[in-house]
Design an enzyme around this catalytic site. Structure first.
Site, PDB file in Angstrom:
ATOM      1  N   ARG A 171      40.431 -38.681   7.449  1.00 43.77           N
ATOM      2  CA  ARG A 171      40.186 -39.145   6.925  1.00 43.77           C
ATOM      3  C   ARG A 171      38.944 -39.249   5.983  1.00 43.77           C
ATOM      4  O   ARG A 171      38.287 -38.078   7.076  1.00 43.77           O
ATOM      5  CB  ARG A 171      40.430 -40.750   6.380  1.00 43.77           C
ATOM      6  CG  ARG A 171      41.207 -41.821   6.787  1.00 43.77           C
ATOM      7  CD  ARG A 171      40.395 -43.351   6.569  1.00 43.77           C
ATOM      8  NE  ARG A 171      41.871 -44.262   6.894  1.00 43.77           N
ATOM      9  CZ  ARG A 171      42.396 -44.986   8.051  1.00 43.77           C
ATOM     10  NH1 ARG A 171      41.357 -44.404   9.040  1.00 43.77           N
ATOM     11  NH2 ARG A 171      42.644 -45.533   7.755  1.00 43.77           N
ATOM     12  N   LYS A 185      38.726 -47.034   9.096  1.00 44.32           N
ATOM     13  CA  LYS A 185      38.777 -48.895   7.934  1.00 44.32           C
ATOM     14  C   LYS A 185      38.132 -49.893   9.157  1.00 44.32           C
ATOM     15  O   LYS A 185      38.231 -50.120  10.427  1.00 44.32           O
ATOM     16  CB  LYS A 185      39.948 -49.086   8.124  1.00 44.32           C
ATOM     17  CG  LYS A 185      39.985 -48.120   6.994  1.00 44.32           C
ATOM     18  CD  LYS A 185      41.064 -48.083   5.520  1.00 44.32           C
ATOM     19  CE  LYS A 185      41.301 -47.491   4.289  1.00 44.32           C
ATOM     20  NZ  LYS A 185      42.068 -47.569   3.514  1.00 44.32           N
ATOM     21  N   HIS A 214      43.231 -36.487   1.329  1.00 42.11           N
ATOM     22  CA  HIS A 214      44.268 -37.272   1.760  1.00 42.11           C
ATOM     23  C   HIS A 214      45.628 -36.385   1.870  1.00 42.11           C
ATOM     24  O   HIS A 214      46.669 -36.386   2.447  1.00 42.11           O
ATOM     25  CB  HIS A 214      44.236 -37.940   0.596  1.00 42.11           C
ATOM     26  CG  HIS A 214      44.423 -39.662   1.697  1.00 42.11           C
ATOM     27  ND1 HIS A 214      43.716 -40.037   2.550  1.00 42.11           N
ATOM     28  CD2 HIS A 214      45.482 -39.918   1.575  1.00 42.11           C
ATOM     29  CE1 HIS A 214      44.157 -41.212   2.827  1.00 42.11           C
ATOM     30  NE2 HIS A 214      44.988 -41.407   2.811  1.00 42.11           N
ATOM     31  N   ARG A 260      46.071 -35.000   5.195  1.00 43.26           N
ATOM     32  CA  ARG A 260      46.725 -36.111   6.222  1.00 43.26           C
ATOM     33  C   ARG A 260      47.961 -36.812   5.867  1.00 43.26           C
ATOM     34  O   ARG A 260      48.465 -37.267   7.172  1.00 43.26           O
ATOM     35  CB  ARG A 260      45.769 -37.380   5.739  1.00 43.26           C
ATOM     36  CG  ARG A 260      45.867 -38.736   6.856  1.00 43.26           C
ATOM     37  CD  ARG A 260      45.138 -39.461   6.415  1.00 43.26           C
ATOM     38  NE  ARG A 260      45.138 -41.462   6.717  1.00 43.26           N
ATOM     39  CZ  ARG A 260      44.830 -41.352   7.614  1.00 43.26           C
ATOM     40  NH1 ARG A 260      44.218 -40.660   8.928  1.00 43.26           N
ATOM     41  NH2 ARG A 260      44.902 -42.436   8.612  1.00 43.26           N
ATOM     42  N   HIS A 306      45.903 -46.447  11.329  1.00 47.02           N
ATOM     43  CA  HIS A 306      46.896 -47.652  10.711  1.00 47.02           C
ATOM     44  C   HIS A 306      46.671 -48.533  11.682  1.00 47.02           C
ATOM     45  O   HIS A 306      46.885 -48.597  12.786  1.00 47.02           O
ATOM     46  CB  HIS A 306      48.270 -47.074  10.508  1.00 47.02           C
ATOM     47  CG  HIS A 306      48.391 -46.713   9.168  1.00 47.02           C
ATOM     48  ND1 HIS A 306      49.178 -45.485   8.884  1.00 47.02           N
ATOM     49  CD2 HIS A 306      47.472 -46.163   8.997  1.00 47.02           C
ATOM     50  CE1 HIS A 306      49.325 -44.446   8.272  1.00 47.02           C
ATOM     51  NE2 HIS A 306      47.885 -44.224   8.151  1.00 47.02           N
ATOM     52  N   TYR A 312      55.732 -42.095   6.112  1.00 42.01           N
ATOM     53  CA  TYR A 312      56.088 -40.502   6.609  1.00 42.01           C
ATOM     54  C   TYR A 312      57.319 -40.895   7.094  1.00 42.01           C
ATOM     55  O   TYR A 312      58.045 -39.350   7.193  1.00 42.01           O
ATOM     56  CB  TYR A 312      54.757 -39.884   7.832  1.00 42.01           C
ATOM     57  CG  TYR A 312      53.579 -40.658   6.981  1.00 42.01           C
ATOM     58  CD1 TYR A 312      53.525 -39.702   5.935  1.00 42.01           C
ATOM     59  CD2 TYR A 312      52.745 -41.695   7.326  1.00 42.01           C
ATOM     60  CE1 TYR A 312      52.086 -39.870   5.196  1.00 42.01           C
ATOM     61  CE2 TYR A 312      51.430 -41.895   6.571  1.00 42.01           C
ATOM     62  CZ  TYR A 312      51.240 -41.099   5.609  1.00 42.01           C
ATOM     63  OH  TYR A 312      50.315 -40.875   5.392  1.00 42.01           O
TER      64      TYR A 312
END
Length: 292
Positions: free
Chosen positions: A145, A169, A238, A241, A264, A273
């Site tokens: 990210r 995150k 992004h 990514r 994730h 995806y």
């Protein structure tokens, strides 16, 4: 209680500053709606009908369903917080349902296009050229990210094992491998950076010409500039990514491995995806199968 809720998000839930700001904006907007349309009502005493009136107003103003759903999620978190604090006895969000949205596949760049972009990027010469080359290679080559990229330090890079360590995150740490060609780019970049740019006291990998930390707009500008030759609708960090994840799956990578590489928290976030991969498989089938 809005301030207390935001502090709870920041210090107990440890959500990103960007998320805290988004929730603050949503709550202020809802509070303004209440003050404008309902006298004697506060955000803490709002009813189901008041919440619903705001959602209807947002929809009528043309705001996309996905954005409205994010605001609904914000209110759900806020009122759950008030319930836990025993500041309200009834949750006004109980009967609120999210809006139906049209699923959008993430934008990505074709392999042939990204190869051209990276080949054209200068890999020698001026410090800024080397830095921009490294930024593009890391975004596509590791799927990090933007915030993770900008916080990378020299100490996070293991050239011998070709890995980098990032904190994503919810403060989760992960290790991501990278290719041999990135090793040489990092070495060349560091050599020129250490020679031509003033001391970087923070130990950051990516810095500006004056030695300060790189910032989001700088990365957005250079990515947008270099992706102009591609057919991607979006030209942002992004997208690289998304491209990283799509290309891995297209090449047969196991989805759980891609999930871990992207950081994730759930497989559902990665599965989006696979739609692009399935489209590619259908094309292969149509071209190869005798009955197609």
């Amino acid at each position: 209680m809005i301030d207390s809720f935001l502090k709870y998000l920041q210090f107990e839930k440890r959500v990103s500053p960007k998320t805290v700001l988004a929730y603050q904006t949503d709550l202020v907007q809802f509070n303004d709606h209440i003050n404008t349309n309902f006298s004697g009502v506060t955000i803490d005493s709002a009813s189901y009908n008041i919440v619903r009136s705001w959602i209807v107003a947002l929809f009528d103003s043309g705001i996309e369903a996905q954005s409205i759903n994010r605001k609904i999620a914000c209110l759900r978190s806020y009122y759950k917080f008030l319930l836990r604090q025993e500041l309200i006895s009834k949750d006004p969000m109980m009967k609120i349902r999210i809006l139906k949205t049209q699923k959008k596949l993430p934008s990505f760049i074709q392999e042939s296009e990204i190869a051209v972009v990276l080949d054209k990027t200068l890999s020698e010469g001026a410090f800024t050229d080397l830095r921009d080359k490294l930024i593009l290679e890391l975004l596509y080559g590791t799927g990090v990210r933007l915030s993770e990229l900008l916080s990378l330090k020299d100490s996070n890079i293991d050239l011998k094992n070709r890995t980098l360590k990032v904190r994503g995150k919810r403060n989760k740490e992960r290790v991501i491998p990278f290719t041999e060609n990135i090793v040489s780019i990092i070495n060349t970049y560091r050599e020129v950076r250490n020679r031509d740019v003033k001391s970087n006291d923070d130990g950051l990998l990516l810095i500006t010409q004056s030695g300060d930390a790189c910032y989001p707009m700088l990365v957005y500008r250079l990515v947008n500039e270099h992706l102009q030759s591609t057919n991607s609708e979006k030209k942002s960090p992004h997208v690289l990514r998304h491209t990283y994840a799509t290309h891995l799956l297209n090449k047969g990578a196991e989805i759980n491995a891609v999930k871990d590489l992207l950081g994730h928290s759930s497989l559902a976030a990665t599965q989006v995806y696979t739609h692009n991969s399935i489209d590619k498989l259908k094309k292969v089938f149509d071209q190869a199968h005798p009955k197609a």
